[in-house]
Write a protein that holds these residues in place. Structure first.
Motif, PDB file in Angstrom:
ATOM      1  N   ILE A 122      -5.055  -2.549  -0.448  1.00  0.00           N
ATOM      2  CA  ILE A 122      -5.011  -1.687   0.458  1.00  0.00           C
ATOM      3  C   ILE A 122      -5.569  -2.940   1.752  1.00  0.00           C
ATOM      4  CG2 ILE A 122      -6.584  -0.342   1.440  1.00  0.00           C
ATOM      5  CD1 ILE A 122      -7.304   1.122  -1.536  1.00  0.00           C
ATOM      6  N   ASP A 123      -6.396  -3.934   1.863  1.00  0.00           N
ATOM      7  CA  ASP A 123      -7.202  -4.985   2.388  1.00  0.00           C
ATOM      8  C   ASP A 123      -5.732  -5.864   3.176  1.00  0.00           C
ATOM      9  OD1 ASP A 123      -9.285  -2.890   2.132  1.00  0.00           O
ATOM     10  OD2 ASP A 123      -9.827  -4.757   0.894  1.00  0.00           O
ATOM     11  N   PHE A 177      -3.991   4.224   4.297  1.00  0.00           N
ATOM     12  CA  PHE A 177      -5.132   3.335   3.804  1.00  0.00           C
ATOM     13  C   PHE A 177      -6.368   4.142   3.644  1.00  0.00           C
ATOM     14  CE2 PHE A 177      -3.447  -0.525   7.395  1.00  0.00           C
ATOM     15  CZ  PHE A 177      -2.831  -0.758   6.390  1.00  0.00           C
ATOM     16  N   THR A 209      -2.439   4.256  10.234  1.00  0.00           N
ATOM     17  CA  THR A 209      -4.085   3.869   9.513  1.00  0.00           C
ATOM     18  C   THR A 209      -4.162   5.383   8.341  1.00  0.00           C
ATOM     19  OG1 THR A 209      -3.411   5.603  11.488  1.00  0.00           O
ATOM     20  CG2 THR A 209      -3.856   2.283  11.812  1.00  0.00           C
ATOM     21  N   VAL A 238       1.180  -1.055  -0.336  1.00  0.00           N
ATOM     22  CA  VAL A 238       0.317   0.228  -0.306  1.00  0.00           C
ATOM     23  C   VAL A 238       1.037   0.548  -0.225  1.00  0.00           C
ATOM     24  CG1 VAL A 238      -0.327   0.254   2.623  1.00  0.00           C
ATOM     25  CG2 VAL A 238      -2.232   0.797   1.337  1.00  0.00           C
TER      26      VAL A 238
END
Length: 552
Positions: free
Chosen positions: A457-458, A430, A427, A295
């Protein structure tokens, strides 16, 4: 007596050291003001030199050149509106941050900054001398008071100007961005209008300079904080503000009010602006980065595409035997979504060669981080070779969480000239990725749409330096880690205060130890845009050699 006064407000982007280029911007603004029938044009603090100049201002030849540039501007802008522009002023052994007011081909007045900020990213007391509080300057039908930037953050300078006859306040600024900064500025300026009963013009610059991004957002207030004009954030803008005399004094006529974006968009815009201007102002037309399929590198690639255009971005995948096919596929999907070039260079052969070369010295030692970091350093070496060969600046991609705890390899994945996400906790990375997928703006040079696949992203974050590695093998979950880091770094909380939030003391002490142990890495790390009031570098200056730990 004339009952109207037109002030042209130039929210513009200077470049530090580009005296002629900055002067040309000032001349263009002055010409636009002249054509619009303005009485005066105002440019931001230290505009002729760019801001911040840091110790460059202490070089006598530079300061003399800057002063001569302003005097030439005064002569060139003789037939038209008054010109107000920021620049240094040296007098004897003193050096001031000044705002020069030029009328009729001559320098009519120099307002000297009285309050010198010496906190966060500012250390103006190191560079400048504090000037006495200046009185207002008569321009056409009114008297203009000029509190320069910090002078307007307290009541004394503005009140002194009002008491000595100022009828409007013009506040030239070089105020850099951090999240929530606009509301802080507005609050201070509203207070000045309430205290003095005068209208106020808050003029800020835009553009990136090293780690700082100036976000503009200039505005005009009538007495008691009534908003008359609002300029956009981050964009260069020129607006003509008309003031009319009434029985109770001068008032700004209402004008356009730009709508300000939310903080996710502001952060993203700051990163795009910071990278774009860093490249433009240092002379790099293109950038390169290692695209891992994770990410962090994905959002840096998106920022680069939006700042410079996909055609000026080269991504490189550098797989080892631990790189999964999913990571290869994800990197390809990101590059395809952005429309940028993607090359692949395997590091398996170089890693085997280095491992073989070190085998006699490593004999009898169990494999550990040393072997893992060879991979990261080989990637850094390969990317720097490509950077050197093709003149593309290497971007590094470590987020603030990793930078804070040293979860990065010095001379490896920390290699690079600029880090767009240096002040962005994991965080929030994201959140920014999801925001970029859902939004597109005219200032973005990259494509619209879902440029970062949701699976990127996940999926669980991993450096992929050994089989089945996950970041959480070495660190607390990022949802917890970032709360701890925000407390210890951004708020300077004690270990006990963080434990009181519900965290295990051993975990908090471990994180604190990692922060201090990583100081030497941050000292050698690439600059990146400041997004918070507690960014690494000028906002937070800690010793590298430090044995203290909070064990109360």
């Amino acid at each position: 007596m004339t009952d109207r006064f037109r002030l042209t407000v130039a929210q513009s982007n200077p470049t530090v050291g580009d005296l002629e280029g900055n002067a040309a911007k000032a001349r263009d603004a002055w010409a636009a003001a002249r054509d619009a029938g303005a009485d005066m044009v105002a440019l931001p603090e230290m505009f002729v030199t760019g801001y911040q100049v840091q110790d460059l201002a202490q070089k006598p030849a530079f300061t003399a050149d800057a002063m001569a540039t302003i005097e030439r501007l005064a002569a060139e802008c003789a037939d038209g509106p008054a010109l107000g522009i920021g620049g240094p002023y040296a007098f004897g052994a003193e050096l001031y941050n000044a705002w020069w007011i030029c009328v009729g081909g001559l320098v009519k007045a120099r307002v000297l900054k009285h309050r010198l900020p010496n906190y966060n990213v500012f250390d103006e007391k190191r560079v400048f001398d504090a000037g006495a509080i200046s009185g207002p300057v008569a321009i056409g039908p009114l008297r203009v008071g000029v509190p320069i930037c910090e002078d307007a953050w307290s009541e004394d300078v503005a009140e002194a100007l009002a008491e000595s006859g100022a009828e409007i306040l013009v506040v030239p600024n070089g105020s850099p961005y951090y999240r929530g900064k606009f509301d802080t500025r507005l609050g201070h300026m509203v207070a000045r209008t309430v205290e003095t009963g005068l209208p106020l013009v808050y003029l800020n610059m835009v553009g990136g300079q090293d780690d700082q991004v100036f976000d503009g957002g200039s505005f005009v207030l009538n007495p008691h904080g009534r908003l008359a004009h609002q300029l956009p954030l981050f964009d260069e803008a020129l607006v003509h503000v008309d003031f009319t005399r009434h029985d109770d004094g001068w008032r700004a006529e209402p004008g356009e009010r730009a709508i300000l974006p939310d903080t996710l968009e502001q952060d993203y815009r700051a990163m795009v602006t910071g990278l774009g201007d860093y490249c433009r102002k240092t002379g790099f037309p293109r950038v390169i980065l290692g695209l891992s399929g994770g990410v962090d590198s994905a959002i840096v690639a998106a920022i680069a595409a939006d700042a410079l255009g996909p055609e000026n971005l080269r991504c490189v995948m550098l797989p080892s035997e631990y790189t999964t096919q999913a990571s290869l596929d994800d990197a390809a999907a990101v590059a395809h979504g952005l429309g940028c070039r993607l090359d692949e260079v395997s590091i398996e052969g170089p890693r085997a060669a280095v491992t073989q070369a070190l085998a006699p010295l490593f004999e009898g030692c169990a494999p550990d981080l040393a072997e893992e970091n060879i991979q990261s350093r080989l990637r850094g070496l390969t990317l720097m070779a490509l950077s050197n060969k093709f003149g593309e600046m290497l971007l590094t991609t470590g987020n603030k969480s990793e930078v804070a705890v040293g979860y990065a390899t010095i001379y490896g994945d920390m290699a690079g000239g600029y880090n767009p996400i240096k002040d962005l906790y994991k965080t929030r990375v994201f959140d920014i990725c999801r925001w970029r997928n859902a939004h597109h703006r005219p200032w973005m040079k990259g494509p619209a749409g879902e440029v970062i696949p949701p699976r990127v992203i996940d999926k669980p974050p991993s450096a992929e330096l050994r089989a089945d590695q996950r970041d959480e093998d070495s660190l607390p979950p990022y949802a917890d880690l970032d709360v701890i880091l925000e407390a210890l770094i951004d708020r300077e909380a004690s270990v006990a205060e963080v434990v009181a939030q519900g965290f295990d003391r051993a975990t908090v002490e471990k994180v604190e130890g990692l922060i201090y142990a990583g100081e030497y890495k941050r000292f050698q790390s690439a600059p990146g845009p400041r997004l918070s009031p507690r960014a690494f570098w000028l906002d937070r200056r800690y010793p590298i050699a430090n044995r203290w730990r909070d064990r109360r």
